[in-house]
Write a protein that holds these residues in place. Structure first.
Motif, PDB file in Angstrom:
ATOM      1  N   ARG A  39       2.730   8.754   3.371  1.00  0.00           N
ATOM      2  CA  ARG A  39       2.963   7.814   2.288  1.00  0.00           C
ATOM      3  C   ARG A  39       4.404   7.318   2.349  1.00  0.00           C
ATOM      4  O   ARG A  39       5.309   8.016   2.810  1.00  0.00           O
ATOM      5  N   TRP A  40       4.602   6.097   1.866  1.00  0.00           N
ATOM      6  CA  TRP A  40       5.944   5.525   1.832  1.00  0.00           C
ATOM      7  C   TRP A  40       6.900   6.419   1.045  1.00  0.00           C
ATOM      8  O   TRP A  40       8.070   6.549   1.410  1.00  0.00           O
ATOM      9  N   TYR A  41       6.416   7.002  -0.059  1.00  0.00           N
ATOM     10  CA  TYR A  41       7.285   7.845  -0.876  1.00  0.00           C
ATOM     11  C   TYR A  41       7.829   9.015  -0.053  1.00  0.00           C
ATOM     12  O   TYR A  41       9.029   9.313  -0.091  1.00  0.00           O
ATOM     13  N   ALA A  42       6.946   9.687   0.688  1.00  0.00           N
ATOM     14  CA  ALA A  42       7.388  10.816   1.513  1.00  0.00           C
ATOM     15  C   ALA A  42       8.365  10.357   2.586  1.00  0.00           C
ATOM     16  O   ALA A  42       9.373  11.027   2.862  1.00  0.00           O
ATOM     17  N   LEU A  43       8.076   9.199   3.200  1.00  0.00           N
ATOM     18  CA  LEU A  43       8.980   8.675   4.229  1.00  0.00           C
ATOM     19  C   LEU A  43      10.356   8.371   3.646  1.00  0.00           C
ATOM     20  O   LEU A  43      11.382   8.717   4.253  1.00  0.00           O
ATOM     21  N   MET A  44      10.394   7.735   2.478  1.00  0.00           N
ATOM     22  CA  MET A  44      11.671   7.435   1.838  1.00  0.00           C
ATOM     23  C   MET A  44      12.437   8.712   1.504  1.00  0.00           C
ATOM     24  O   MET A  44      13.662   8.776   1.648  1.00  0.00           O
ATOM     25  N   ASP A  60       0.855  -1.190   0.000  1.00  0.00           N
ATOM     26  CA  ASP A  60       0.000   0.000   0.000  1.00  0.00           C
ATOM     27  C   ASP A  60       0.897   1.248   0.000  1.00  0.00           C
ATOM     28  O   ASP A  60       1.799   1.355   0.842  1.00  0.00           O
ATOM     29  N   PRO A  61       0.667   2.207  -0.912  1.00  0.00           N
ATOM     30  CA  PRO A  61       1.482   3.423  -0.915  1.00  0.00           C
ATOM     31  C   PRO A  61       1.355   4.238   0.363  1.00  0.00           C
ATOM     32  O   PRO A  61       2.257   5.014   0.697  1.00  0.00           O
ATOM     33  N   VAL A  62       0.235   4.073   1.084  1.00  0.00           N
ATOM     34  CA  VAL A  62      -0.013   4.837   2.310  1.00  0.00           C
ATOM     35  C   VAL A  62       0.443   4.019   3.503  1.00  0.00           C
ATOM     36  O   VAL A  62      -0.056   2.907   3.741  1.00  0.00           O
ATOM     37  N   LEU A  63       1.380   4.561   4.260  1.00  0.00           N
ATOM     38  CA  LEU A  63       1.877   3.861   5.444  1.00  0.00           C
ATOM     39  C   LEU A  63       0.832   3.881   6.553  1.00  0.00           C
ATOM     40  O   LEU A  63       0.537   2.856   7.172  1.00  0.00           O
ATOM     41  N   PHE A  64       0.271   5.069   6.839  1.00  0.00           N
ATOM     42  CA  PHE A  64      -0.837   5.149   7.780  1.00  0.00           C
ATOM     43  C   PHE A  64      -1.600   6.456   7.550  1.00  0.00           C
ATOM     44  O   PHE A  64      -1.085   7.406   6.952  1.00  0.00           O
TER      45      PHE A  64
END
Length: 280
Positions: A23-28, A11-15
């Motif tokens: 989102r995973w993209y922002a976290l990365m 899922d692209p959304v982490l939570f």
């Protein structure tokens, strides 16, 4: 054959917390910049510089990456639309970042930083590129979580089945619609960037390459954009207008960076080794 394909359902959304989504993209992206900053602090300390000076450098780089990548996407891939609708340039939540534009943005901001901090421009870039390579890897992992910029169909055992309707699936609970097994070009690029990082770090720590101004940055440009150029042959086009092009836009934009990298390496290998203050 061990695998026919890998069905990718991340899922692209982490939570989600109320109206806030991570989102995973922002976290990365964030983790990448934090990691890059730590690497650069170690490099500055090794060079006898105050590591605190890295904070302003990475602030400039963060701004340069976002502004450059957004403008790059708008002007390289759909200039007619964005020039006619300039307000759309600011709607970054709709997606659309171009790594070539981000590179230009970072180089521009490093030039400003180097003048303000009284450090040689190429000296900074030679060291910054070591820290940037793992950032690029993590951003490609963010693309993987987003189910985007993947490649052509393949029968190779490591092909990925991505979710085409990822937004509807993730945000509204629709049934996933899977692609045919496709090249995971995000992984191809990410691994190329990790290898580039390993080579640059080895050259920096174990050889006299850092004393050849422009050598490391030139090698970085060649490794990053040559790998991008080659991987584009198995990657889906980002825009419809690329369908009839011999080389797509990503490849055309990579060529100047590859040539610049070759020139920097030739220049560095043909000149005496300078010191940090530029004296020969």
């Amino acid at each position: 054959m061990l695998l026919d394909a890998i069905t990718w359902t991340a899922d692209p959304v982490l939570f989600t917390w109320g109206p806030v989504q991570l989102r995973w993209y922002a976290l990365m992206f964030i983790v990448g910049f934090m990691l890059g900053g730590r690497i650069m602090e170690r490099i500055y300390a090794r060079e006898g510089l105050n590591p605190d000076r890295v904070a302003s450098l990475f602030l400039w780089c963060f701004v340069g990456t976002l502004v450059g990548a957004r403008l790059g996407h708008c002007l390289f891939y759909d200039p007619d639309y964005y020039l006619a609708n300039p307000i759309e340039i600011f709607k970054t939540w709709k997606g659309g970042l171009a790594s070539h534009g981000g590179t230009i943005g970072v180089i521009t901001c490093v030039w400003i930083y180097s003048r303000r901090d009284k450090l040689p421009f190429l000296w900074v870039l030679d060291r910054l590129c070591i820290a940037v390579a793992p950032v690029a890897f993590l951003i490609r992992m963010g693309n993987l979580f987003n189910h985007e910029i993947y490649g052509h169909e393949t029968d190779l055992p490591w092909g990925f089945r991505f979710i085409e309707n990822v937004s509807a699936w993730s945000e509204r609970g629709a049934d996933p619609i899977f692609t045919a097994p496709s090249h995971p070009t995000q992984l191809y690029e990410g691994l190329a960037y990790l290898l580039t990082f390993a080579v640059l770090m080895w050259l920096y720590c174990r050889t006299q390459a850092p004393r050849r101004t422009g050598l490391l940055f030139g090698l970085f440009l060649v490794c990053i954009f040559l790998s991008r150029f080659l991987i584009e042959f198995v990657k889906n086009d980002q825009e419809a207008f690329e369908a009839d092009m011999l080389l797509n836009m990503g490849q055309l934009l990579s060529i100047p960076f590859i040539l610049a990298g070759c020139w920097l390496m030739w220049r560095a290998s043909s000149r005496p080794s300078p010191t940090r203050d530029g004296a020969q």
